[in-house]
Design a protein around this motif. Sequence first.
Motif, PDB file in Angstrom:
ATOM      1  N   ASP A 160       8.254  -4.926   1.741  1.00  0.00           N
ATOM      2  CA  ASP A 160       8.266  -4.526   3.001  1.00  0.00           C
ATOM      3  C   ASP A 160       9.100  -3.350   3.551  1.00  0.00           C
ATOM      4  N   ASN A 161      10.102  -2.913   2.419  1.00  0.00           N
ATOM      5  CA  ASN A 161      10.802  -2.047   3.184  1.00  0.00           C
ATOM      6  C   ASN A 161      10.380  -0.620   2.984  1.00  0.00           C
ATOM      7  N   LEU A 162       9.205  -0.732   2.294  1.00  0.00           N
ATOM      8  CA  LEU A 162       8.726   0.666   1.460  1.00  0.00           C
ATOM      9  C   LEU A 162       7.577   1.018   2.828  1.00  0.00           C
ATOM     10  N   PHE A 163       7.038   0.201   3.252  1.00  0.00           N
ATOM     11  CA  PHE A 163       6.468  -0.617   4.523  1.00  0.00           C
ATOM     12  C   PHE A 163       6.482   0.786   6.166  1.00  0.00           C
ATOM     13  N   THR A 164       7.860  -0.275   5.653  1.00  0.00           N
ATOM     14  CA  THR A 164       8.715   0.105   7.178  1.00  0.00           C
ATOM     15  C   THR A 164       9.029   1.293   6.817  1.00  0.00           C
ATOM     16  N   ASP A 165       9.426   2.252   6.480  1.00  0.00           N
ATOM     17  CA  ASP A 165      10.158   3.000   5.923  1.00  0.00           C
ATOM     18  C   ASP A 165       8.990   4.016   6.051  1.00  0.00           C
ATOM     19  N   LEU A 166       8.348   4.143   5.512  1.00  0.00           N
ATOM     20  CA  LEU A 166       6.462   4.369   5.920  1.00  0.00           C
ATOM     21  C   LEU A 166       5.908   4.578   6.919  1.00  0.00           C
ATOM     22  N   ARG A 167       6.244   3.562   7.652  1.00  0.00           N
ATOM     23  CA  ARG A 167       5.713   2.862   9.286  1.00  0.00           C
ATOM     24  C   ARG A 167       6.669   4.111  10.352  1.00  0.00           C
ATOM     25  N   GLU A 168       8.296   3.981  10.081  1.00  0.00           N
ATOM     26  CA  GLU A 168       8.570   5.253  10.593  1.00  0.00           C
ATOM     27  C   GLU A 168       8.477   6.566  10.317  1.00  0.00           C
ATOM     28  N   LYS A 169       8.122   7.063   9.316  1.00  0.00           N
ATOM     29  CA  LYS A 169       7.679   8.618   8.691  1.00  0.00           C
ATOM     30  C   LYS A 169       5.863   9.022   9.020  1.00  0.00           C
ATOM     31  N   THR A 170       5.486   7.918   9.553  1.00  0.00           N
ATOM     32  CA  THR A 170       3.750   8.813   9.901  1.00  0.00           C
ATOM     33  C   THR A 170       3.169   7.398  11.038  1.00  0.00           C
TER      34      THR A 170
END
Length: 180
Positions: A160-170
């Motif tokens: 969930d945390n990794l995906f939140t970061d990924l979403r912000e970046k992409t």
Amino acid sequence: MGLEKIKEEILQKAAATEKGILLEATAKAEAIRNKASEQVKQLESEAAKKLQSELKSLESKETSLANMESQKLFFEAKKEAMDNVYQESLNKIRNMPAKDRKETIEKLIAMAKKEIDVDVVFANDIDKKFCEGNVKDLQTNGGIICETKDNSVRVNLTFDNLFTDLREKTSKEVSKILFK
């Protein structure tokens, strides 16, 4: 001159005067009617222009409101589509096969070890079996949290945390791809 002649002359003058007064009154009445008619035409023209202006203004406002509502609906649809894309991707990661999951957890532990001296690994029941050493329970959809021995530093590598970061970046790039 006789009385009859004077009487007739007075009546003729009176008739002529009456005729003159009636002609003058008729001319004045006609002038008043013409002026009133011109004023009515001018008022009608001004009212028509004002009505036209108000209609254009109202039409412009309605068009602006419709455009804003359209943009809002488009934005909401765009956001929903992006949410669905990210949610579907996250679900695929959460439900990946055991072999892929094992490799992923091992890579996450290696990443954490590059950042901190890992003493404790927190993981859910599915991911625990891919971890070694001091492993504790974590209620998560997958991934791990690693902690130092003195509990001073944590590295959150949950899905969930990794995906939140990924979403912000992409999200900007994904938006461009989805909505060309």
